[in-house]
Design a protein around this motif. Structure first.
Motif: not given
Length: 207
Positions: A9-10, A16-25, A102-109
């Motif tokens: 993670f950047n 901003r992404l604490k909850s996202t990181i926790k879920t993936i872990e 994003h709130k509702d989706y992942i953007y694959l850059d």
């Protein structure tokens, strides 16, 4: 293919992404960076960025994608996901992608697969789909280069109501100028014999 995933993670977006990181872990068997015991989050992410850049230089990665776009994506995305082939020596990187949450989706850059490793692009998309499900997100979005469009259509991606398209401008026609020049040349050719005839008439009068 026996693969292992690393997600970094950047450091600019970690808070901003604490909850996202926790879920993936909790949900995935990924190596998740930054790790608290390894020190600076910035240095950890930079190390992953350098690993990706070396992989691009030494392997058939990201063919046909603009260099500036690749570098910007690696630098600015929320996270970089690396896929390693466990069975190869030193766990060779067989693919990677950069994502924005994003709130509702992942953007694959950006997604890049090693051309020598078949199926790596499909495996990365499947794992990204599982990640989106775990994060309760509705969609995965991306912008495709023309070369890869057919691949994404096979993987059930669709164009939104606004599908970005480009058309090259038709070059200006310059035929008119050449035609006028050819007319001038033909007119000159027609005039020369008339002048000769007039001279001949003058000579006959003198005689």
């Amino acid at each position: 293919m026996d693969v292992h995933f690393i997600i970094s993670f950047n450091d600019k977006h970690v808070d901003r992404l604490k909850s996202t990181i926790k879920t993936i872990e909790n949900e995935f068997d990924y190596d998740v960076y930054p790790k608290k015991y390894l020190g600076s989050a910035k240095e950890q992410h930079q190390s992953v960025q350098e690993t990706i850049k070396r992989a691009i230089e030494t392997n058939d990665f990201c063919e046909g994608i603009d260099v500036k776009f690749k570098n910007d994506s690696i630098r600015d995305a929320d996270a970089i996901i690396l896929m390693e082939d466990v069975k190869t020596r030193n766990r060779r990187i067989c693919g990677f992608c950069t994502v924005i949450f994003h709130k509702d989706y992942i953007y694959l850059d950006l997604i890049c697969a090693n051309a020598q490793t078949k199926g790596s692009g499909t495996i990365m998309l499947e794992n990204l789909d599982k990640m989106a499900n775990a994060l309760l997100l509705k969609e995965i979005k991306l912008s495709s280069v023309t070369k890869a469009l057919a691949f994404y259509v096979k993987k059930n991606f669709e164009c939104d109501s606004l599908c970005p398209m480009t058309r090259p401008v038709t070059p200006r026609v310059t035929k008119r100028r050449t035609r006028s020049l050819s007319k001038e040349k033909s007119n000159k050719k027609m005039k020369t014999p008339k002048r000769k005839k007039r001279k001949q008439k003058k000579d006959t009068k003198k005689n």
